[in-house]
Design a protein around this motif. Structure first.
Motif, mmCIF file in Angstrom:
data_model
loop_
_atom_site.group_PDB
_atom_site.id
_atom_site.type_symbol
_atom_site.label_atom_id
_atom_site.label_comp_id
_atom_site.label_asym_id
_atom_site.label_seq_id
_atom_site.Cartn_x
_atom_site.Cartn_y
_atom_site.Cartn_z
ATOM 1 N N SER A 31 0.618 -1.382 0.061
ATOM 2 C CA SER A 31 0.040 -0.114 -0.095
ATOM 3 C C SER A 31 0.845 1.140 0.006
ATOM 4 O O SER A 31 0.532 2.466 -0.714
ATOM 5 C CB SER A 31 -1.005 0.092 1.333
ATOM 6 N N GLU A 32 1.866 1.106 0.828
ATOM 7 C CA GLU A 32 2.781 2.541 0.787
ATOM 8 C C GLU A 32 3.394 2.536 -0.683
ATOM 9 O O GLU A 32 3.818 3.510 -1.123
ATOM 10 C CB GLU A 32 3.873 2.367 1.926
ATOM 11 N N MET A 33 3.771 1.489 -1.323
ATOM 12 C CA MET A 33 4.257 1.610 -2.540
ATOM 13 C C MET A 33 3.541 2.274 -3.441
ATOM 14 O O MET A 33 3.988 3.051 -4.168
ATOM 15 C CB MET A 33 4.766 0.219 -3.128
ATOM 16 N N LEU A 34 2.291 2.126 -3.432
ATOM 17 C CA LEU A 34 1.557 2.771 -4.312
ATOM 18 C C LEU A 34 1.299 4.065 -4.144
ATOM 19 O O LEU A 34 1.092 4.871 -5.011
ATOM 20 C CB LEU A 34 -0.119 2.089 -4.380
ATOM 21 N N TYR A 35 1.229 4.627 -2.904
ATOM 22 C CA TYR A 35 1.195 5.898 -2.383
ATOM 23 C C TYR A 35 2.470 6.762 -2.830
ATOM 24 O O TYR A 35 2.516 7.670 -3.390
ATOM 25 C CB TYR A 35 1.183 5.810 -0.857
ATOM 26 N N LEU A 36 3.929 5.758 -2.619
ATOM 27 C CA LEU A 36 4.952 6.572 -3.054
ATOM 28 C C LEU A 36 4.874 6.738 -4.564
ATOM 29 O O LEU A 36 5.476 7.733 -5.020
ATOM 30 C CB LEU A 36 6.366 5.563 -2.486
ATOM 31 N N GLY A 37 4.409 5.790 -5.509
ATOM 32 C CA GLY A 37 4.351 5.789 -6.656
ATOM 33 C C GLY A 37 3.651 7.043 -7.282
ATOM 34 O O GLY A 37 4.099 7.872 -8.168
ATOM 35 N N HIS A 38 2.639 7.209 -6.300
ATOM 36 C CA HIS A 38 1.665 8.452 -6.850
ATOM 37 C C HIS A 38 2.517 9.812 -6.352
ATOM 38 O O HIS A 38 2.252 10.708 -7.219
ATOM 39 C CB HIS A 38 0.341 8.419 -5.951
ATOM 40 N N LEU A 39 3.395 9.900 -5.499
ATOM 41 C CA LEU A 39 4.131 11.096 -5.216
ATOM 42 C C LEU A 39 4.993 11.209 -6.213
ATOM 43 O O LEU A 39 5.165 12.314 -6.560
ATOM 44 C CB LEU A 39 4.761 10.865 -3.701
ATOM 45 N N VAL A 40 5.672 9.989 -6.708
ATOM 46 C CA VAL A 40 6.723 10.102 -7.577
ATOM 47 C C VAL A 40 5.840 10.953 -8.931
ATOM 48 O O VAL A 40 6.450 11.803 -9.435
ATOM 49 C CB VAL A 40 7.182 8.803 -8.090
ATOM 50 N N GLN A 41 4.858 10.690 -9.286
ATOM 51 C CA GLN A 41 3.979 11.235 -10.251
ATOM 52 C C GLN A 41 3.896 12.584 -9.942
ATOM 53 O O GLN A 41 4.022 13.609 -11.194
ATOM 54 C CB GLN A 41 2.768 10.533 -10.576
ATOM 55 N N VAL A 42 3.464 13.009 -8.815
ATOM 56 C CA VAL A 42 3.088 14.480 -8.559
ATOM 57 C C VAL A 42 4.497 15.239 -8.486
ATOM 58 O O VAL A 42 4.580 16.236 -9.030
ATOM 59 C CB VAL A 42 2.342 14.332 -7.223
ATOM 60 N N LEU A 43 5.438 14.758 -7.890
ATOM 61 C CA LEU A 43 6.553 15.610 -7.461
ATOM 62 C C LEU A 43 7.691 15.728 -8.826
ATOM 63 O O LEU A 43 8.518 16.538 -8.959
ATOM 64 C CB LEU A 43 7.467 14.848 -6.536
ATOM 65 N N SER A 44 7.258 14.636 -10.004
ATOM 66 C CA SER A 44 8.077 14.845 -11.041
ATOM 67 C C SER A 44 7.583 15.827 -12.091
ATOM 68 O O SER A 44 7.947 16.000 -13.298
ATOM 69 C CB SER A 44 8.403 13.409 -11.775
ATOM 70 N N ARG A 45 6.415 16.493 -11.819
ATOM 71 C CA ARG A 45 5.774 17.440 -12.575
ATOM 72 C C ARG A 45 6.436 18.550 -12.609
ATOM 73 O O ARG A 45 7.299 18.948 -11.781
ATOM 74 C CB ARG A 45 4.268 17.711 -12.428
ATOM 75 N N PRO A 46 6.442 19.542 -13.782
ATOM 76 C CA PRO A 46 7.346 20.553 -13.958
ATOM 77 C C PRO A 46 6.739 21.637 -12.947
ATOM 78 O O PRO A 46 5.740 21.730 -12.541
ATOM 79 C CB PRO A 46 6.922 21.148 -15.306
ATOM 80 N N GLY A 47 8.151 22.049 -12.018
ATOM 81 C CA GLY A 47 7.628 23.186 -10.847
ATOM 82 C C GLY A 47 7.132 22.496 -9.794
ATOM 83 O O GLY A 47 6.904 23.465 -8.843
ATOM 84 N N ALA A 48 6.811 21.392 -9.733
ATOM 85 C CA ALA A 48 6.123 20.814 -8.330
ATOM 86 C C ALA A 48 6.983 20.545 -7.116
ATOM 87 O O ALA A 48 6.844 20.642 -6.107
ATOM 88 C CB ALA A 48 5.404 19.511 -8.739
ATOM 89 N N PHE A 49 8.370 20.442 -7.484
ATOM 90 C CA PHE A 49 9.164 19.743 -6.448
ATOM 91 C C PHE A 49 9.602 20.961 -5.407
ATOM 92 O O PHE A 49 10.147 21.962 -5.837
ATOM 93 C CB PHE A 49 10.268 19.132 -6.976
ATOM 94 N N PRO A 50 9.199 20.926 -4.201
ATOM 95 C CA PRO A 50 9.538 22.261 -3.286
ATOM 96 C C PRO A 50 11.099 21.975 -2.975
ATOM 97 O O PRO A 50 11.385 21.130 -2.428
ATOM 98 C CB PRO A 50 8.611 21.932 -2.222
ATOM 99 N N GLY A 51 11.805 22.706 -3.167
ATOM 100 C CA GLY A 51 13.225 22.868 -2.779
ATOM 101 C C GLY A 51 13.512 23.042 -1.248
ATOM 102 O O GLY A 51 12.653 23.232 -0.631
ATOM 103 N N ALA A 52 14.893 23.080 -0.949
ATOM 104 C CA ALA A 52 15.040 23.081 0.241
ATOM 105 C C ALA A 52 14.625 24.336 1.035
ATOM 106 O O ALA A 52 14.116 24.160 2.459
ATOM 107 C CB ALA A 52 16.626 23.075 0.723
ATOM 108 N N ASP A 53 14.593 25.318 0.431
ATOM 109 C CA ASP A 53 14.064 26.759 1.099
ATOM 110 C C ASP A 53 12.353 26.634 1.247
ATOM 111 O O ASP A 53 12.163 26.887 2.292
ATOM 112 C CB ASP A 53 14.308 27.872 0.014
ATOM 113 N N GLN A 54 11.784 25.912 0.446
ATOM 114 C CA GLN A 54 10.611 25.753 0.588
ATOM 115 C C GLN A 54 9.917 24.641 1.566
ATOM 116 O O GLN A 54 8.978 24.984 2.441
ATOM 117 C CB GLN A 54 9.765 25.475 -0.867
ATOM 118 N N GLN A 55 10.849 23.606 1.549
ATOM 119 C CA GLN A 55 10.717 22.694 2.850
ATOM 120 C C GLN A 55 10.924 23.280 4.129
ATOM 121 O O GLN A 55 10.205 23.083 5.105
ATOM 122 C CB GLN A 55 11.725 21.532 2.592
#
Length: 542
Positions: free
Chosen positions: A235-259
């Motif tokens: 179940s966590e694998m599927l969730y992580l795979g969903h996050l990979v889809q979201v975070l790999s979108r252009p401009g979606a990844f929050p950098g260190a400053d945003q984190q």
């Protein structure tokens, strides 16, 4: 603190067998070490199929454990597979001089592939109390049935997943019982007796393993410590795979400053809700933070002081449940997401977001979970090392659905009927950090609530205690807001051996020199009055 110094040279045969073989009915407290070297472990000693095993080395060693010089016999062994193409299980047993008559098995972490340190402490273990080996426990563990590549990042080599026996050894937990049985065979031969009590302790993957042994072999262990358990691994694998889809979108990844911005603002908004400002959000359930308050003008052009719309969508996805629109054989339907908007520690990005967006090939600077997904796709799901893990969308898995459903029966260890374990006298201490960024504390709460629903509140309370530690992250990695340390092993000993349930437990933070009450779920520490660094100044609120 656990330190391992240089080992002594292998002692001569006279020293290695300084204690004579014990007479029948009179167990020794010192192991007969030399006699173990080269010993065959028959397949009949193990309840699951193997082709037997062999001790590859046995030698007397001396090291400093918890500030004390400990002498013990270290026996390394291989358990041979049934499938000749599968790797062996490599295991190790530490047999101390002055044995206390008890044994403890350590669980692993990540994809395993190495033998855990037998001189270590239990997860979230106390810094002012001895580790199990220093308490003169026999300690033992295995690599879960495969060996990690020396070129892979620690605990992130999933290549063994192409072999069915290796996969079952790891994910279903078969290697745990094989290692347990082989280890107790060696204990019997070393001391002439079986342990009076056998305990298990593990965190993360080891926490899942702790729940597996209670589920599958309810009489094998007298007590179990399960910390931040990845019990619903598919179940966590599927969730992580969903996050990979979201975070790999252009401009979606929050950098260190945003984190850092997100973490600081969450703490600023919610820190004082427990009655004191101490950088710890003690009651995440009361913390309601809207990431849209950090939105950049027009939702674009993210900088150190704001988040773009794409980044807000990403952090919202990370802290929201992910539900898949199809059935899997384990019966699981969702993964609950992480409390990043409830005071999670964004200062350890390697475990959470990482510092680099997911990509193909997956960067080693991406989050641990993203790399875990990449290995799973390559070796568990497609069994194609060249497969691009970004092309698998857990919302629409297409031709991979049947394989995902099959893997769920191996990886989701979700049997919550622990009645046989309880009837056998087993006790379970369940721990999770409220700011865990790799295994969701919401998931452990879900498991606990299912056990209560299955067995009832009273029967559950007779053998299980669940604690959520505010501010603690995954395995005290990096710089957590609260570096949790509690003596769960002593609490478990008293419960199992003296029928004294845990009461008024305390968790310390040695990094910040403070203590808090260890509140049984759903309790949380609320400041009352007095020294804010003392547990006595807090009460467990609900």
């Amino acid at each position: 603190m656990v330190l391992l110094m240089g080992t002594s040279p292998v002692l001569g045969a006279e020293a290695a067998t300084a204690t004579s073989p014990p007479r029948a009915g009179h167990p020794a407290t010192s192991p007969v070490c030399g006699a173990l070297d080269g010993m065959e472990i028959p397949a009949s000693a193990m309840t699951l199929p193997t082709t037997g095993g062999r001790v590859t080395s046995a030698a007397v060693r001396t090291g400093v454990v918890s500030g004390e010089t400990i002498t013990y016999c270290q026996a390394d062994a291989d358990i041979r597979p049934v499938d000749p193409t599968a790797p062996a299980i490599k295991m190790r047993v530490a047999l101390p001089y002055g044995w206390n008559g008890k044994a403890l098995m350590f669980g692993g972490g990540g994809y395993n592939g190495t033998i855990p340190d037998l001189t270590a402490n239990v997860p979230f273990g106390p810094t002012d109390q001895p580790a199990p080996l220093a308490r003169r426990y026999v300690t033992f563990a295995g690599d879960s049935g495969h060996q990690q590549s020396p070129t892979a990042p620690p605990s992130l080599d999933g290549s063994f997943g192409v072999n069915d026996e290796a996969l079952n050894n790891f994910a279903a937990g078969d290697a745990l019982k094989k290692t347990h049985d082989a280890s107790l065979f060696l204990v019997q031969h070393a001391y002439g007796a079986n342990p009076t009590e056998v305990y298990f302790s593990g965190g993360s993957t080891g926490g899942r393993e702790a729940l597996v042994v209670a589920q599958r072999w309810p009489t094998a262990f007298d007590g179990v410590i399960s910390a931040f358990p990845a019990w619903n691994n598919l179940s966590e694998m599927l969730y992580l795979g969903h996050l990979v889809q979201v975070l790999s979108r252009p401009g979606a990844f929050p950098g260190a400053d945003q984190q850092k911005l997100l973490y600081d603002r969450v703490v600023q908004a919610c820190d004082g809700l427990d009655g004191v400002k101490d950088d710890v959000v003690s009651n995440p359930g009361s913390c309601h933070f809207d990431p849209h308050t950090l939105r950049c003008p027009k939702g674009t052009g993210a900088g150190p002081n704001c988040l773009s719309d794409a980044q807000i969508e990403a952090v919202t996805a990370m802290s929201s449940p992910f539900r898949w629109p199809y059935r899997v054989a384990s019966g699981e339907t969702e993964y609950p997401g992480f409390p990043f908007l409830s005071g999670a520690d964004m200062r350890t990005p390697f475990l959470g977001f990482g510092t680099t967006a997911p990509a193909n090939p997956m960067p080693v600077t991406s989050g641990y979970g993203m790399q875990f997904w990449d290995q799973w796709v390559k070796y568990f799901l497609t069994r194609d090392p060249g497969h691009n893990s970004l092309t698998i969308d857990p919302r629409r898995p297409g031709k991979w659905l049947a394989r995902i459903s099959h893997l769920s029966t191996i990886q989701d260890r979700n049997d919550t009927d622990l009645g046989e374990f309880a009837r056998a006298g087993g006790k379970l201490i369940l721990l999770h950090g409220a700011a865990d960024e790799l295994v969701s504390p919401y998931s452990t709460t879900d498991y606990y609530q299912r056990v209560r629903a299955t067995l009832g509140a009273g029967p559950t309370h007779s053998f299980l205690r669940y604690y959520v530690v505010p501010g603690a992250n995954h395995a005290n990695f990096g710089t957590p807001a609260f570096a949790a340390a509690t003596d769960s092993l002593s609490a478990l000993e008293h419960w199992v051996e003296k029928d004294e349930p845990p009461a008024n437990e305390v968790v310390s933070d040695p990094v910040h020199d403070r203590t808090r009450p260890l509140c049984e779920y759903p309790g949380w520490p609320r400041y009352r009055a007095g020294d804010p660094d003392s547990a006595s100044s807090f009460v467990c609120a609900r």
